[in-house]
Motif scaffolding. Structure first.
Motif, PDB file in Angstrom:
ATOM      1  N   ASP A 161       0.856  -1.188   0.000  1.00 56.13           N
ATOM      2  CA  ASP A 161       0.000   0.000   0.000  1.00 56.13           C
ATOM      3  C   ASP A 161       0.890   1.234   0.000  1.00 56.13           C
ATOM      4  OD1 ASP A 161      -2.317  -1.532   0.096  1.00 56.13           O
ATOM      5  OD2 ASP A 161      -2.243  -1.665   2.276  1.00 56.13           O
ATOM      6  N   TRP A 162       1.324   1.638  -1.194  1.00 57.71           N
ATOM      7  CA  TRP A 162       2.275   2.731  -1.286  1.00 57.71           C
ATOM      8  C   TRP A 162       1.700   4.055  -0.803  1.00 57.71           C
ATOM      9  CZ3 TRP A 162       7.136   1.923  -1.353  1.00 57.71           C
ATOM     10  CH2 TRP A 162       7.700   0.834  -2.031  1.00 57.71           C
ATOM     11  N   LEU A 163       0.400   4.186  -0.846  1.00 61.28           N
ATOM     12  CA  LEU A 163      -0.212   5.424  -0.369  1.00 61.28           C
ATOM     13  C   LEU A 163      -1.341   5.074   0.582  1.00 61.28           C
ATOM     14  CD1 LEU A 163       0.095   8.486  -0.778  1.00 61.28           C
ATOM     15  CD2 LEU A 163      -1.719   8.363  -2.482  1.00 61.28           C
ATOM     16  N   GLY A 164      -1.258   5.568   1.794  1.00 60.57           N
ATOM     17  CA  GLY A 164      -2.296   5.313   2.781  1.00 60.57           C
ATOM     18  C   GLY A 164      -1.876   5.892   4.118  1.00 60.57           C
ATOM     19  N   THR A 165      -2.812   6.524   4.811  1.00 62.83           N
ATOM     20  CA  THR A 165      -2.494   7.178   6.080  1.00 62.83           C
ATOM     21  C   THR A 165      -3.271   6.595   7.257  1.00 62.83           C
ATOM     22  OG1 THR A 165      -4.188   8.873   5.666  1.00 62.83           O
ATOM     23  CG2 THR A 165      -1.937   9.348   4.924  1.00 62.83           C
ATOM     24  N   GLU A 166      -4.047   5.550   7.020  1.00 62.34           N
ATOM     25  CA  GLU A 166      -4.883   4.977   8.086  1.00 62.34           C
ATOM     26  C   GLU A 166      -4.153   3.907   8.880  1.00 62.34           C
ATOM     27  OE1 GLU A 166      -7.834   6.306   8.816  1.00 62.34           O
ATOM     28  OE2 GLU A 166      -7.369   7.722   7.201  1.00 62.34           O
ATOM     29  N   ASP A 167      -3.072   3.354   8.317  1.00 66.93           N
ATOM     30  CA  ASP A 167      -2.327   2.309   9.013  1.00 66.93           C
ATOM     31  C   ASP A 167      -0.882   2.352   8.542  1.00 66.93           C
ATOM     32  OD1 ASP A 167      -1.685   0.183  10.626  1.00 66.93           O
ATOM     33  OD2 ASP A 167      -2.634  -1.348   9.370  1.00 66.93           O
ATOM     34  N   PHE A 168       0.003   1.779   9.331  1.00 64.28           N
ATOM     35  CA  PHE A 168       1.392   1.664   8.912  1.00 64.28           C
ATOM     36  C   PHE A 168       1.499   0.668   7.764  1.00 64.28           C
ATOM     37  CE2 PHE A 168       1.717   3.144  13.298  1.00 64.28           C
ATOM     38  CZ  PHE A 168       2.678   4.145  13.187  1.00 64.28           C
ATOM     39  N   MET A 169       2.407   0.941   6.861  1.00 61.46           N
ATOM     40  CA  MET A 169       2.600   0.094   5.696  1.00 61.46           C
ATOM     41  C   MET A 169       3.198  -1.251   6.114  1.00 61.46           C
ATOM     42  SD  MET A 169       4.594   1.258   2.260  1.00 61.46           S
ATOM     43  CE  MET A 169       4.744   0.234   0.809  1.00 61.46           C
TER      44      MET A 169
END
Length: 259
Positions: free
Chosen positions: A218-226
């Motif tokens: 998930d290269w883009l996402g702010t809801e959880d750590f990658m």
């Protein structure tokens, strides 16, 4: 004598090394899950001695021992192992007069990751130098031409493509070429600490582990750590010898005797 309760809530540190090397193990950082699964195949011999049927015999064979792992730290070694990558270390250095076509409100991607921009000049003459934050700004991968500045005016007045030469200092970075080799085999050690039951250590160790490429990123996402979800097959190690598991062993610390 009181019965020892042996429930398990296990936390631990995952460590790996190249399989069969005897080298020290490397701490891979936080791993959220390590789930072991055993796949089997059943060979069944039907009982034909009676019309009522049933089975005369059965053999269960192990077809695969697998691990599902979720890596949560993206150090370069983890990325290389989980994405079958080759890695080159690029040192910080000055780059002079790198030529690129410029367009307004679009990003000029530089060959190396920029740290600071030294100059941006007209490529045709080399006499016009543009001003950072007035004519362009640096981005994470290069520079972006700003509307309304002298560089934008020069681009809009040009016949055909307008080129600039960019001089800059690049950052030190790792260049990671993904899916460029086959998976290396690793030995995996989990140094586990039981937070329930005996409160003692449990160390599973897997001899020959082959990583599949990470299932998704998930290269883009702010809801959880990658994370990197990776499927690992544990292969048989024929050097283990008689009476030893070719796949893994578990060291389980005993509780101290009750006084």
């Amino acid at each position: 004598m009181a019965r020892t309760i042996e429930t398990v809530i296990l936390g631990g540190i995952v460590k790996i090394r190249p399989a069969g090397t005897g080298l020290p193990f490397r701490d891979v950082g936080l791993v959220s899950t390590v789930t072991q699964a055993t796949e089997t195949q059943e060979i069944i011999l039907a009982n034909t001695r009676t019309p009522e049927g049933g089975n005369f015999d059965k053999k269960t064979r192990i077809t695969a021992l697998t691990l599902a792992m979720n890596f949560r730290e993206f150090n370069t070694e983890n990325i290389a192992a989980n994405l079958w990558a080759n890695v080159s270390e690029v040192p910080s250095a000055a780059v002079a007069d790198e030529a690129h076509i410029a367009q307004v409100d679009k990003t000029i991607v530089l060959e190396k990751m920029p740290l600071t921009i030294t100059s941006v000049t007209d490529a045709a003459t080399g006499t016009t130098t543009f001003v950072e934050d007035d004519d362009y700004r640096m981005t994470g991968s290069g520079i972006e031409v700003l509307p309304g500045g002298a560089l934008a005016t020069a681009i809009e007045g040009a016949v055909g493509d307008y080129s600039v030469e960019v001089s800059y200092t690049c950052a030190a970075f790792d260049e990671i070429e993904v899916l460029t080799n086959s998976s290396q085999e690793f030995e995996i050690l989990l140094e586990g600490q039981n937070g329930a039951g005996t409160m003692k250590r449990i160390n599973p160790r897997f001899w020959r582990c082959k990583f599949a490429p990470a299932e998704s990123l998930d290269w883009l996402g702010t809801e959880d750590f990658m994370g990197m979800n990776v499927a690992v097959e544990v292969l048989a190690d024929p050097t283990r010898g008689t009476g030893k598991s070719a796949y893994m062993k578990i060291q389980k610390e005993k509780p101290l005797p009750a006084p």
